[in-house]
Write a protein that holds these residues in place. Structure first.
Motif, PDB file in Angstrom:
ATOM      1  N   LEU A 118       0.830  -1.205   0.000  1.00 50.94           N
ATOM      2  CA  LEU A 118       0.000   0.000   0.000  1.00 50.94           C
ATOM      3  C   LEU A 118       0.868   1.259   0.000  1.00 50.94           C
ATOM      4  CD1 LEU A 118      -2.818  -0.995   2.537  1.00 50.94           C
ATOM      5  CD2 LEU A 118      -2.986  -0.833   0.043  1.00 50.94           C
ATOM      6  N   GLY A 119       1.925   1.224   0.830  1.00 49.53           N
ATOM      7  CA  GLY A 119       2.819   2.373   0.893  1.00 49.53           C
ATOM      8  C   GLY A 119       3.520   2.626  -0.432  1.00 49.53           C
ATOM      9  N   SER A 120       3.986   1.553  -1.081  1.00 45.91           N
ATOM     10  CA  SER A 120       4.690   1.693  -2.356  1.00 45.91           C
ATOM     11  C   SER A 120       3.755   2.196  -3.457  1.00 45.91           C
ATOM     12  CB  SER A 120       5.294   0.338  -2.765  1.00 45.91           C
ATOM     13  OG  SER A 120       6.253  -0.084  -1.823  1.00 45.91           O
ATOM     14  N   ILE A 121       2.528   1.684  -3.468  1.00 45.30           N
ATOM     15  CA  ILE A 121       1.549   2.138  -4.468  1.00 45.30           C
ATOM     16  C   ILE A 121       1.224   3.617  -4.252  1.00 45.30           C
ATOM     17  CG2 ILE A 121      -0.849   1.902  -5.242  1.00 45.30           C
ATOM     18  CD1 ILE A 121      -0.625  -1.096  -4.681  1.00 45.30           C
ATOM     19  N   TYR A 122       0.995   3.983  -2.990  1.00 41.50           N
ATOM     20  CA  TYR A 122       0.659   5.372  -2.680  1.00 41.50           C
ATOM     21  C   TYR A 122       1.826   6.302  -3.001  1.00 41.50           C
ATOM     22  CZ  TYR A 122      -2.071   8.957  -0.300  1.00 41.50           C
ATOM     23  OH  TYR A 122      -2.824  10.064  -0.026  1.00 41.50           O
ATOM     24  N   LEU A 123       3.049   5.831  -2.737  1.00 36.96           N
ATOM     25  CA  LEU A 123       4.244   6.612  -3.057  1.00 36.96           C
ATOM     26  C   LEU A 123       4.371   6.824  -4.557  1.00 36.96           C
ATOM     27  CD1 LEU A 123       6.943   7.892  -2.077  1.00 36.96           C
ATOM     28  CD2 LEU A 123       7.989   5.645  -2.414  1.00 36.96           C
ATOM     29  N   ALA A 124       4.103   5.755  -5.332  1.00 37.66           N
ATOM     30  CA  ALA A 124       4.205   5.855  -6.784  1.00 37.66           C
ATOM     31  C   ALA A 124       3.172   6.816  -7.345  1.00 37.66           C
ATOM     32  CB  ALA A 124       4.017   4.467  -7.407  1.00 37.66           C
ATOM     33  N   LEU A 133       7.793  -0.411  -5.602  1.00 36.25           N
ATOM     34  CA  LEU A 133       7.192  -1.456  -6.438  1.00 36.25           C
ATOM     35  C   LEU A 133       8.252  -2.254  -7.195  1.00 36.25           C
ATOM     36  CD1 LEU A 133       4.152   0.546  -7.866  1.00 36.25           C
ATOM     37  CD2 LEU A 133       4.148  -1.131  -6.004  1.00 36.25           C
ATOM     38  N   ILE A 134       9.414  -1.639  -7.390  1.00 37.05           N
ATOM     39  CA  ILE A 134      10.509  -2.333  -8.080  1.00 37.05           C
ATOM     40  C   ILE A 134      11.421  -3.042  -7.091  1.00 37.05           C
ATOM     41  CG2 ILE A 134      12.565  -2.011  -9.523  1.00 37.05           C
ATOM     42  CD1 ILE A 134      11.149   0.407 -10.783  1.00 37.05           C
ATOM     43  N   LEU A 135      11.753  -2.334  -6.007  1.00 34.77           N
ATOM     44  CA  LEU A 135      12.764  -2.831  -5.070  1.00 34.77           C
ATOM     45  C   LEU A 135      12.312  -4.073  -4.305  1.00 34.77           C
ATOM     46  CD1 LEU A 135      15.615  -2.024  -4.198  1.00 34.77           C
ATOM     47  CD2 LEU A 135      14.602  -0.822  -2.262  1.00 34.77           C
ATOM     48  N   PRO A 137       9.951  -6.550  -4.935  1.00 31.07           N
ATOM     49  CA  PRO A 137       9.959  -7.828  -5.672  1.00 31.07           C
ATOM     50  C   PRO A 137      11.362  -8.262  -6.080  1.00 31.07           C
ATOM     51  CG  PRO A 137       8.246  -6.369  -6.524  1.00 31.07           C
ATOM     52  CD  PRO A 137       9.100  -5.549  -5.615  1.00 31.07           C
ATOM     53  N   LEU A 138      12.178  -7.305  -6.563  1.00 32.41           N
ATOM     54  CA  LEU A 138      13.520  -7.636  -7.033  1.00 32.41           C
ATOM     55  C   LEU A 138      14.389  -8.171  -5.903  1.00 32.41           C
ATOM     56  CD1 LEU A 138      15.680  -7.639  -9.255  1.00 32.41           C
ATOM     57  CD2 LEU A 138      16.186  -5.258  -8.656  1.00 32.41           C
ATOM     58  N   MET A 139      14.436  -7.458  -4.787  1.00 35.10           N
ATOM     59  CA  MET A 139      15.288  -7.872  -3.677  1.00 35.10           C
ATOM     60  C   MET A 139      14.751  -9.141  -2.998  1.00 35.10           C
ATOM     61  SD  MET A 139      17.879  -6.038  -3.759  1.00 35.10           S
ATOM     62  CE  MET A 139      18.587  -6.863  -2.337  1.00 35.10           C
ATOM     63  N   SER A 140      13.437  -9.326  -3.035  1.00 30.06           N
ATOM     64  CA  SER A 140      12.866 -10.545  -2.458  1.00 30.06           C
ATOM     65  C   SER A 140      13.304 -11.771  -3.247  1.00 30.06           C
ATOM     66  CB  SER A 140      11.343 -10.453  -2.424  1.00 30.06           C
ATOM     67  OG  SER A 140      10.918  -9.525  -1.449  1.00 30.06           O
ATOM     68  N   LEU A 141      13.303 -11.644  -4.573  1.00 25.25           N
ATOM     69  CA  LEU A 141      13.758 -12.756  -5.422  1.00 25.25           C
ATOM     70  C   LEU A 141      15.239 -13.052  -5.185  1.00 25.25           C
ATOM     71  CD1 LEU A 141      11.959 -11.960  -8.803  1.00 25.25           C
ATOM     72  CD2 LEU A 141      11.504 -13.894  -7.283  1.00 25.25           C
ATOM     73  N   ILE A 142      16.041 -11.990  -5.110  1.00 24.29           N
ATOM     74  CA  ILE A 142      17.479 -12.166  -4.884  1.00 24.29           C
ATOM     75  C   ILE A 142      17.734 -12.813  -3.524  1.00 24.29           C
ATOM     76  CG2 ILE A 142      19.659 -10.940  -4.488  1.00 24.29           C
ATOM     77  CD1 ILE A 142      18.735  -8.886  -6.577  1.00 24.29           C
ATOM     78  N   THR A 143      17.018 -12.340  -2.505  1.00 23.54           N
ATOM     79  CA  THR A 143      17.212 -12.869  -1.152  1.00 23.54           C
ATOM     80  C   THR A 143      16.771 -14.329  -1.062  1.00 23.54           C
ATOM     81  OG1 THR A 143      16.797 -10.648  -0.297  1.00 23.54           O
ATOM     82  CG2 THR A 143      16.762 -12.455   1.290  1.00 23.54           C
ATOM     83  N   PHE A 144      15.645 -14.652  -1.695  1.00 22.31           N
ATOM     84  CA  PHE A 144      15.179 -16.047  -1.709  1.00 22.31           C
ATOM     85  C   PHE A 144      16.230 -16.950  -2.346  1.00 22.31           C
ATOM     86  CE2 PHE A 144      13.057 -19.819  -3.099  1.00 22.31           C
ATOM     87  CZ  PHE A 144      12.034 -20.046  -2.187  1.00 22.31           C
ATOM     88  N   ALA A 145      16.801 -16.482  -3.459  1.00 20.95           N
ATOM     89  CA  ALA A 145      17.831 -17.263  -4.153  1.00 20.95           C
ATOM     90  C   ALA A 145      19.065 -17.453  -3.269  1.00 20.95           C
ATOM     91  CB  ALA A 145      18.214 -16.578  -5.455  1.00 20.95           C
ATOM     92  N   LEU A 146      19.431 -16.424  -2.518  1.00 20.92           N
ATOM     93  CA  LEU A 146      20.594 -16.527  -1.621  1.00 20.92           C
ATOM     94  C   LEU A 146      20.320 -17.512  -0.478  1.00 20.92           C
ATOM     95  CD1 LEU A 146      21.843 -12.832  -1.369  1.00 20.92           C
ATOM     96  CD2 LEU A 146      23.016 -14.762  -2.448  1.00 20.92           C
ATOM     97  N   TYR A 147      19.114 -17.503   0.027  1.00 14.50           N
ATOM     98  CA  TYR A 147      18.735 -18.478   1.065  1.00 14.50           C
ATOM     99  C   TYR A 147      18.859 -19.900   0.531  1.00 14.50           C
ATOM    100  CZ  TYR A 147      16.899 -15.731   5.008  1.00 14.50           C
ATOM    101  OH  TYR A 147      16.770 -14.936   6.115  1.00 14.50           O
ATOM    102  N   ALA A 148      18.333 -20.113  -0.685  1.00 11.45           N
ATOM    103  CA  ALA A 148      18.390 -21.449  -1.294  1.00 11.45           C
ATOM    104  C   ALA A 148      19.836 -21.878  -1.520  1.00 11.45           C
ATOM    105  CB  ALA A 148      17.617 -21.448  -2.612  1.00 11.45           C
ATOM    106  N   GLU A 149      20.668 -20.940  -1.966  1.00 13.14           N
ATOM    107  CA  GLU A 149      22.076 -21.234  -2.193  1.00 13.14           C
ATOM    108  C   GLU A 149      22.777 -21.552  -0.877  1.00 13.14           C
ATOM    109  OE1 GLU A 149      25.834 -21.675  -3.983  1.00 13.14           O
ATOM    110  OE2 GLU A 149      23.792 -21.723  -4.793  1.00 13.14           O
TER     111      GLU A 149
END
Length: 218
Positions: A118-124, A133-135, A137-149
């Protein structure tokens, strides 16, 4: 003394786990057999193969085969009305199990992500700045991949991904991906010191968005 070999037929074989069961020709108790028990085989064992093997008794009393070889035979899977329905039943059970497992996770993730979304949408909308809205999803994917690694490296006894690296990724927006990774991969959930830092990071993000939204409305 000359080794005594027995003969039988594979009646069940779980190929992805590399083991199965032999029904001896004399009709006695089924015998467990692992893929490592075979020597010089030309193809993967399968139901219907005729097997020659030596019988051993494990410490727990389980009968197992060793020094096995495939003597021939055509795979003859047992087909009947009940077995024909098993794949459907197993798939249904798998779907139910997945739904049961991931529904609570999806609900928790939605609750945690509600404020940042909600905050990101309102900010945009308010500032034409889509950074949230970019940061996230992007960082979540990267962090998930690092956890798996990191979990993969832990299993293999290799150098681990530094905890500080994971925390930096969480701090820069990947904490939602870290939360999902912790629940799905069952990784970093039992270390109290790590969890304390992780939830401090999550709290900082939630408080920031709550403060920003309240400030805008005021």
């Amino acid at each position: 003394m000359k080794p005594v070999f027995s003969k039988g037929q594979i009646i069940r074989w779980i190929d992805n786990r590399g083991f199965g069961f032999i029904q001896p020709n004399d009709g006695s108790q089924e015998v467990f057999i692992h893929i490592s028990a075979f020597k010089n085989i030309n193809h993967r064992p399968q139901v219907g193969d005729l097997i020659q093997y030596q019988l051993i008794v494990e410490k727990n009393g389980k009968l197992s085969a060793t020094k096995a070889s495939i003597q021939g035979g055509t795979p003859t899977p047992i087909v009947n009305s009940s077995s024909s329905r098993k794949p459907v039943k197993s798939k249904t059970k798998l779907v139910k199990k997945l739904v049961k497992k991931f529904s609570p996770l999806a609900f928790k993730t939605l609750l945690l992500s509600l404020m940042p979304i909600l905050g990101s949408i309102y900010l945009a909308i308010k500032t034409n700045n889509p950074i949230g809205l970019i940061l996230y999803p992007l960082m979540s994917l990267i962090t998930f991949a690092l956890y798996a690694e990191d979990k993969s490296r832990a299993k293999q006894g290799k150098w681990r991904v530094p905890e500080n690296t994971l925390h930096v990724c969480e701090l820069t927006g990947g904490w939602l991906g870290a939360f999902v990774a912790q629940q799905i991969l069952r990784h970093k959930t039992s270390k109290v010191s790590y969890q304390v830092v992780f939830w401090l990071i999550a709290t900082v993000h939630l408080v920031f968005w709550l403060y920003w939204l309240l400030k805008i409305k005021m």
